[in-house]
Enzyme design. Sequence first.
Site, PDB file in Angstrom:
ATOM      1  N   ASP A  21     -11.920   1.731   5.288  1.00 42.83           N
ATOM      2  CA  ASP A  21     -10.761   1.799   4.393  1.00 42.83           C
ATOM      3  C   ASP A  21      -9.585   2.529   5.044  1.00 42.83           C
ATOM      4  OD1 ASP A  21     -12.022   0.573   2.118  1.00 42.83           O
ATOM      5  OD2 ASP A  21     -13.151   2.431   1.853  1.00 42.83           O
ATOM      6  N   ASP A  70       0.806  -1.222   0.000  1.00 41.18           N
ATOM      7  CA  ASP A  70       0.000   0.000   0.000  1.00 41.18           C
ATOM      8  C   ASP A  70       0.839   1.272   0.000  1.00 41.18           C
ATOM      9  OD1 ASP A  70      -2.556   1.146  -0.162  1.00 41.18           O
ATOM     10  OD2 ASP A  70      -2.602   1.542   1.989  1.00 41.18           O
ATOM     11  N   ASP A  81      -3.952  -4.182  -5.224  1.00 42.24           N
ATOM     12  CA  ASP A  81      -3.259  -2.895  -5.455  1.00 42.24           C
ATOM     13  C   ASP A  81      -1.777  -3.041  -5.789  1.00 42.24           C
ATOM     14  OD1 ASP A  81      -5.744  -1.957  -4.717  1.00 42.24           O
ATOM     15  OD2 ASP A  81      -5.095  -1.076  -2.831  1.00 42.24           O
TER      16      ASP A  81
END
Length: 342
Positions: free
Chosen positions: A315, A131, A169
């Site tokens: 989130d 991330d 991601d």
Amino acid sequence: MSLPSPRRRRVRRALLTALPTALAGAALVAATLAATGPRLAPVAFANQSSPNPFAGTVPWVDPYSDAARAAAAEPDAWRKAMLEKVARGGSADWIGDWTPAPRQTVAQRVTQVTAAGAVPVLVAYNIPQRDCGLYSAGGAHSAEAYKAWIDEVAAGIGSRKAAVVLEPDALASLDCLSATDQARRYELLSYAVTAFNRYPAIATYLDAGNAGWQPASVMVDRLKKANVLGARGFALNVSNFGWTTDNVAYGRSLSSRIGWKKFVVDTSRNGLGPAEGFEHWCNPPERALGPLPLTPVKDDLVDALLWIKVPGQSDGECSRAEPSAGTFWADYAIGLAARAAS
């Protein structure tokens, strides 16, 4: 399987792995690998004629999920009904650096889900530099640690059918890494695909972002370098809000350039489509639950619609007074359910 409460990203998402088998010749594979970037040992193409891993199965609904437990404790009848609506959709199981004894933990979960007649959907979420250091920062501390972890997860599934969604991601956000770290990421994702391929009943889906993130040409190149040719296919819209139709169209565009690979789409929160404005991906208001897992789709490239993100889990702080990433947020979950189609 619960996620950690520390500052690491505690996001339970699902992980799809189902039935990739090897068919192509070694010479063809070697040529493909040479053309698409550095890899580990050559691996054969996953068999595109193998059955859809989700055909004839039912969605997994965890009776002890965050939403189910919140519903059981909720005294208000309407709020309780909304939380039960979230719980009935189920979700995937996210595993990462917070997961104790990954081989044993995964083995137990696969046993439990399989006994219910469902396909376990696991989300592998432990890539180094995860991330880009944001709300879900963390991951394995080294390349070797990651490889060892992947081997443990694969062994925990073993010969049983499962779907694995590989590293949400990790490819779409590649731009945050240096050239050296990008090369390492491709190598680690390729290693993971190869590791899961040792077990023919596992279907591996490399995460490919969503229809509104990277151009198809960019994502095709990244998927090839991460060895998508050895995987069952790819996953789209994980933890995002894009319309199903947009992601299916994007998925078809990708698939047409990578051997017509199959794909899955996360519909856990896309019932009203994407939001606009700052941090539109991070707890945006006025969103809704999307189509239930395994809702039929008239497209032979789509293996399944799934709830990969756990609806109701935050989130991240999103620059506002909101729960940290992965924390179940009952009010948000209730809003998703209340605005969803029945």
